[in-house]
Scaffold this motif. Structure first.
Motif, PDB file in Angstrom:
ATOM      1  N   ALA A 226     -23.953 -28.995 -45.180  1.00  0.00           N
ATOM      2  CA  ALA A 226     -22.879 -28.004 -45.265  1.00  0.00           C
ATOM      3  C   ALA A 226     -23.200 -26.925 -46.305  1.00  0.00           C
ATOM      4  N   THR A 227     -23.663 -27.356 -47.468  1.00  0.00           N
ATOM      5  CA  THR A 227     -23.922 -26.396 -48.541  1.00  0.00           C
ATOM      6  C   THR A 227     -24.908 -25.331 -48.095  1.00  0.00           C
ATOM      7  N   GLN A 228     -25.962 -25.766 -47.458  1.00  0.00           N
ATOM      8  CA  GLN A 228     -26.968 -24.806 -47.012  1.00  0.00           C
ATOM      9  C   GLN A 228     -26.376 -23.826 -46.002  1.00  0.00           C
ATOM     10  N   LYS A 229     -25.549 -24.353 -45.108  1.00  0.00           N
ATOM     11  CA  LYS A 229     -24.950 -23.480 -44.091  1.00  0.00           C
ATOM     12  C   LYS A 229     -24.022 -22.451 -44.739  1.00  0.00           C
ATOM     13  N   VAL A 230     -23.325 -22.901 -45.785  1.00  0.00           N
ATOM     14  CA  VAL A 230     -22.416 -21.988 -46.477  1.00  0.00           C
ATOM     15  C   VAL A 230     -23.203 -20.867 -47.178  1.00  0.00           C
ATOM     16  N   LEU A 231     -24.300 -21.259 -47.801  1.00  0.00           N
ATOM     17  CA  LEU A 231     -25.123 -20.255 -48.472  1.00  0.00           C
ATOM     18  C   LEU A 231     -25.663 -19.235 -47.477  1.00  0.00           C
ATOM     19  N   ASP A 232     -26.089 -19.736 -46.318  1.00  0.00           N
ATOM     20  CA  ASP A 232     -26.588 -18.823 -45.285  1.00  0.00           C
ATOM     21  C   ASP A 232     -25.493 -17.881 -44.819  1.00  0.00           C
ATOM     22  N   LEU A 233     -24.304 -18.440 -44.650  1.00  0.00           N
ATOM     23  CA  LEU A 233     -23.175 -17.616 -44.226  1.00  0.00           C
ATOM     24  C   LEU A 233     -22.875 -16.556 -45.292  1.00  0.00           C
ATOM     25  N   GLY A 234     -22.902 -16.982 -46.553  1.00  0.00           N
ATOM     26  CA  GLY A 234     -22.679 -16.032 -47.648  1.00  0.00           C
ATOM     27  C   GLY A 234     -23.684 -14.886 -47.596  1.00  0.00           C
ATOM     28  N   GLY A 235     -24.928 -15.237 -47.363  1.00  0.00           N
ATOM     29  CA  GLY A 235     -25.970 -14.211 -47.252  1.00  0.00           C
ATOM     30  C   GLY A 235     -25.699 -13.270 -46.095  1.00  0.00           C
ATOM     31  N   ALA A 236     -25.262 -13.834 -44.977  1.00  0.00           N
ATOM     32  CA  ALA A 236     -24.990 -13.005 -43.793  1.00  0.00           C
ATOM     33  C   ALA A 236     -23.837 -12.037 -44.075  1.00  0.00           C
ATOM     34  N   ILE A 237     -22.836 -12.509 -44.805  1.00  0.00           N
ATOM     35  CA  ILE A 237     -21.697 -11.634 -45.120  1.00  0.00           C
ATOM     36  C   ILE A 237     -22.122 -10.526 -46.093  1.00  0.00           C
ATOM     37  N   MET A 238     -22.973 -10.857 -47.050  1.00  0.00           N
ATOM     38  CA  MET A 238     -23.487  -9.824 -47.957  1.00  0.00           C
ATOM     39  C   MET A 238     -24.279  -8.773 -47.180  1.00  0.00           C
ATOM     40  N   ARG A 239     -25.078  -9.258 -46.258  1.00  0.00           N
ATOM     41  CA  ARG A 239     -25.879  -8.356 -45.423  1.00  0.00           C
ATOM     42  C   ARG A 239     -24.964  -7.419 -44.637  1.00  0.00           C
ATOM     43  N   LEU A 240     -23.880  -7.992 -44.136  1.00  0.00           N
ATOM     44  CA  LEU A 240     -22.893  -7.214 -43.384  1.00  0.00           C
ATOM     45  C   LEU A 240     -22.321  -6.093 -44.262  1.00  0.00           C
ATOM     46  N   CYS A 241     -22.007  -6.421 -45.503  1.00  0.00           N
ATOM     47  CA  CYS A 241     -21.476  -5.408 -46.428  1.00  0.00           C
ATOM     48  C   CYS A 241     -22.486  -4.284 -46.627  1.00  0.00           C
ATOM     49  N   VAL A 242     -23.739  -4.685 -46.863  1.00  0.00           N
ATOM     50  CA  VAL A 242     -24.777  -3.684 -47.103  1.00  0.00           C
ATOM     51  C   VAL A 242     -24.967  -2.810 -45.859  1.00  0.00           C
TER      52      VAL A 242
END
Ligand SMILES: Cc1cc2nc3c(=O)[nH]c(=O)nc-3n(C[C@H](O)[C@H](O)[C@H](O)COP(=O)(O)OP(=O)(O)OC[C@H]3O[C@@H](n4cnc5c(N)ncnc54)[C@H](O)[C@@H]3O)c2cc1C
Lengths: 419, 495
Positions: B403-419
């Motif tokens: 789960a933790t890894q998936k959450v981190l990946d999701l966090g990265g994807a959301i940051m990418r979306l912002c950028v």
């Protein structure tokens, strides 16, 4: 090779029509070897990098309204006129942000914004004819400072050309951003020490519905301080609140008495409330005159603060000392006025009459009160004799300059003799 | 959470650490130095999970002691890490390479509030809310109000250039700081800015604020105060969905009235908050906007009316106006307790901080929800909508394998979306350890090199709060994923 032939070599980097008459770019009576007005960022990059590698000293210039700010240059080879870069890069009214090139004048920028009911709340001396690059590089506060956020607070990002020609960005175009070191704050007020600003992004504000300029005549500086403070404490929507010595009042087109001059902004109901507050205050303080005056009063003072044939000093003092500092400067022969919220007092005098002793006396006065004095304009001899900036921390300035401009290509001498 | 360094750090003190501790004790006094392994545990992490044990922790009460601690750490060649209350959400106060943690919470005096000059002089350990409360006694306001204001320090706020709900109208911390006393990385004490606004010269003050404790330690702060407004009106606008509420945000602001605060709380947050705090948020709403306007009585009336109309036009189901100060306080209590409430409904959650131009909010929020659903997580949103500053909180259970890894990946994807939407990787929490590798998404190599020059000019070197902000530094590159783990907040700690 001599400096002149080196400088001549720069000419060939740009299309022929980019060359300007050097006499128009004289600073403190010295003309550069060459003056160029590039039209694109890429042209700026070429000129800056070439100047840097040829060991020339380059001075970026905008509207040339503030060339007597800072120490005299120790060398001046190339004038880089930025006014050819004047495009709106991106303007999204619904985001209240805009990115523009640095050579655009504030006036043109404001026109673009006004079409959408927005503006950049900055009132630098002498007028809106300054360029955006100059507005940032000088960061001179006006009467609106600390009533509405100014250029220092509203700049979101800057693109600058470093001396070696590298293009760097900082910040971004969103209104809130803490990513990385805020190099745009380093460039703001740096008089082009670290790079040539070519583009900037600002957070904007809605234009006030309307504004009204009002004045209250006072018996003395002390009573003006009381009046101004009582009005300040009412939390009215002010855009300016100033105390004018009689000489400044006269310049502003008011009777030559101590005056409290203010500008309110808002809709009809708000302005009515402000006028009412001024009437009451006039009654309380038994002011001989109070009421609306022509809006040009502030405009005239702003122009005066930006007149290059004058010596212009900006004293920073705590708000409680603004009236007294205005009086102090007046007694020493200056035309003076002060802005309460910003704690800034402008003191002007014809260049020919200014002597270092009186500048030092004013500086000592400001320092004793926890403030400072900056020379905003003065003859080069005076600026060589008295440090225009009065900043205690020099080591960091020197090391930043060494990091960003090791060969001293940009504005050499402006900050300290060695930088 | 297991810390990969723990075992090695738990070894007995070696000789050089003993010497370090005894020098620090000689300079600061025994009661102001922690050095026994068991005493150091509380200073391994910030608002997060344990990371790395420091060699010593010091609690200076004067500028001279701060300077002495820095000089001693430099002599031993160990890192220095400034720390306030440790509520940071980017790992900025984590001693990732060990060394001496300098905790400023004992320098907690409000030295002066001058109502006439409208300035306050405070030490760095003063808690944000305490300063606000003290200023309120004079009818004055210190505007920056991070949601963590009950516990975070002004020193930490300076370092992170904190924002808060009222940043929309009043700006971030940097706009309110006049002058700061700073102890530089070599121990030298200097003063940047002035007690009076707009000090002449290079704006070193502006460069320092937001530098996340990498350019020195702030030991005294002079801030600008403003008059409390005559009138305030607080409204709660209720919407069917977060997308519709996002559309309303842009519509309100572009109409010419900028509220002083414009906060969004989505359904997940409402359902977490309401049963616990009973603040009056409707449980069936898709999202609510908490909107505040202030000014003269006359303008507040008109502005509130404008907001109500704009919200209705944008499809608000209902717009309530707080009729009393108590009601207003209740509405805000829900906002301030929101993050804490997530802790009550989820074993773990990951607080994200990104910014987008506010016109992009509807599109971005829809995408955030889609990405979270796709990854299989619930996401609760409570954020500074007016500034386009989103805080998706991803709820998960770290005990679920992977789960933790998936959450981190999701966090990265959301940051990418912002950028990709023209935004930034952080609006107020900072880059710290966590977002160093995202810096390359928004800055070029030349930009980052220029930022490095600022550090070089200030003498940050490799030991002054190492591995923060820039994706460089000796030994800093390793294990970004491990670094990011400190960001997984323990629930309920910071209500
Ligand atoms: C529930 C919750 C809500 C939050 N809401 C917000 C919000 O609305 N807005 C917001 O901006 N942040 C928010 N934060 C993040 C955090 O509270 C802020 O970043 C705050 O400013 C940190 O203050 P602190 O005293 O806890 O600093 P710490 O966490 O101790 O340190 C933060 C950084 O500052 C440096 N530092 C601390 N003191 C000094 C000093 N005296 N000199 C130099 N450097 C120093 C540290 O090295 C570190 O890099 C929130 C955090 C939590 C847990």
């Amino acid at each position: 090779m001599t400096t002149t032939t080196n400088a001549e070599a720069l000419r060939s980097l740009l299309p022929g029509d980019r060359t300007r008459n050097v006499a128009d770019y004289a600073i403190d009576g010295t003309a550069p070897a060459i003056a160029l007005r590039p039209q694109t960022r890429d042209e700026v990059v070429r000129v800056v990098a070439a100047a840097n590698s040829a060991g020339l000293v380059l001075v970026p210039l905008g509207a040339r309204t503030a060339t007597a700010l800072g120490r005299p240059l120790t060398r001046y080879d190339v004038a880089l006129d930025t006014t050819g870069l004047a495009r709106v890069v991106e303007y999204e009214p619904n985001d209240l942000t805009a990115t523009i090139e640095a050579g655009m004048t504030l006036a043109t920028f404001q026109e673009t914004l006004a079409a959408h009911g927005q503006y950049l709340p900055a009132d630098p001396p002498p007028s809106d004819n300054v360029t955006i690059g100059g507005l940032l590089a000088t960061a001179r506060p006006g009467a609106w400072r600390h009533h509405v956020p100014g250029q220092r607070d509203l700049v979101l990002g800057i693109t600058a050309i470093q001396p070696d020609g590298t293009v760097t960005h900082s910040g971004g175009r969103v209104v809130k951003n803490v990513s990385g070191y805020d190099m745009h704050r380093m460039h703001t007020g740096a008089l082009g020490a670290f790079g040539v600003i070519v583009e900037a992004t600002f957070k904007l504000q809605p234009l006030p519905v309307s504004t009204r300029t009002l004045a209250i005549e006072c018996e003395s500086f002390e009573s003006a301080a009381d009046v101004a403070y009582r009005l300040w404490d009412l939390a009215l929507p002010l855009r300016a609140l100033s105390i004018l010595a009689p000489g400044a009042a006269e310049v502003a087109g008011l009777p030559p008495r101590v005056q409290v001059l203010l500008e309110c902004m808002g809709g009809d109901a708000v302005l009515a409330r402000c006028e009412d507050a001024i009437r009451r205050e006039a009654a309380t303080s038994r002011a001989p005159h109070a009421g609306e005056v022509r809006p040009g009063s502030f405009v005239t003072l702003r122009a005066l603060a930006g007149t290059s044939a004058l010596t212009v000093l900006r004293l920073g003092v705590p708000s409680s000392q603004v009236a007294a500092a205005t009086q102090f400067a007046t007694e020493r022969g200056y035309v003076a006025w002060g802005h309460l919220a910003a704690g800034s007092v402008l003191a002007v005098m014809p260049e020919a009459n200014t002597i270092a002793e009186s500048v030092r006396a004013l500086r000592a006065y400001a320092r004793e009160r926890g403030g400072f004095l900056e020379i905003e304009s003065a003859p080069a001899t005076l600026r060589a004799e008295v440090d225009p900036f009065d900043t205690p921390e020099r080591t960091l300035v020197t090391s930043l300059k060494r990091q960003f401009d090791p060969s001293g290509t940009l504005n050499r001498g402006r900050w300290q003799e060695d930088v | 959470m297991r810390n990969p360094f723990r075992r090695s750090v738990e070894q007995a003190l070696d000789a050089s650490r003993t010497a370090l501790a005894s020098d620090l004790i000689a300079a600061l006094g025994e009661q102001n130095v922690l050095w026994r392994a068991e005493d150091l545990i509380g200073y391994e992490y910030d608002a997060t999970i344990d990371r790395r044990r420091p060699d010593a922790v010091v609690f200076p009460s004067t500028t001279e002691q701060v300077s002495a601690a820095i000089v001693i750490a430099n002599a031993f060649g160990v890192p220095i890490v400034p720390r306030g209350s440790g509520t940071g959400l980017a790992g900025g106060a984590v001693p990732i390479m060990g060394g001496v943690v300098v905790v400023l919470t004992r320098m907690n005096r409000i030295v002066e509030i001058d109502p006439r000059d409208r300035v306050a002089v405070i030490q760095p350990g003063v808690i944000n809310l305490r300063l606000q409360d003290e200023c309120a006694k004079y009818g004055l306001l210190y505007a920056p109000d991070p949601s963590s204001q009950r516990i975070c320090t002004i020193g930490g706020n300076i370092a992170t250039n904190s924002g808060g709900p009222h940043t929309l109208a009043h700006g971030s911390t940097v706009n309110h700081v006049l002058g700061i006393e700073v102890v530089l990385p070599d121990g030298r004490v200097t003063y940047l800015g002035s007690r009076v606004p707009d000090a002449p010269g290079i704006d070193l003050r502006g460069v320092f604020v937001g530098s996340e404790g990498t350019l020195g330690i702030v030991t005294s702060i002079t801030v600008r105060l403003q008059r409390q407004p005559e009138a305030v009106r607080t409204m709660l606008a209720i919407f069917e969905s977060i997308e519709i509420a996002s559309e309303a945000v842009s519509a309100i602001i572009s109409g010419g009235v900028i509220p002083v605060a414009l906060e969004m709380l989505d359904q997940e947050i409402i359902r977490a908050v309401e049963p616990r705090l009973h603040v009056g948020y409707p449980l069936d709403a898709g999202a609510v906007l908490l909107i505040e306007v202030e000014g003269l009585r006359e303008s507040v009336e008109a502005d509130a009316q404008y907001v109500v109309t704009a919200c209705r036009e944008m499809g608000a189901r209902e717009v309530r106006t707080a009729e009393s100060e108590a009601e207003r306080a209740r509405l805000w209590e829900g906002r301030k307790g929101g993050i804490g409430a997530i802790g009550a409904i989820s074993p773990n959650f990951y607080i994200l901080d990104g910014v987008v131009p506010r016109t992009q909010l509807p599109k971005v929020m829809a995408e955030v929800m889609r990405l979270s659903a796709e990854a299989g997580f619930r996401c609760a949103n409570i954020f500074h909508a007016g500034d386009g500053n989103l805080h998706p909180n991803i709820m998960f259970d770290e005990l679920v394998p992977g789960a933790t890894q998936k959450v981190l990946d999701l966090g990265g994807a959301i940051m990418r979306l912002c950028v990709d939407s023209g935004g930034s990787i952080t609006g107020e929490h900072g880059v710290g350890l966590e977002k160093r590798s995202y810096m390359e998404w928004i800055f070029s190599a030349a930009d980052l090199e220029a930022q490095q020059r600022i550090r070089d000019a200030w003498g940050t070197g490799e030991r002054f709060n190492p591995c923060k902000i820039l994706p460089t530094g000796h030994g800093c590159g390793a294990g970004h994923e491990a670094e990011i783990r400190q960001h997984l907040a323990t629930p309920g700690v910071y209500v």
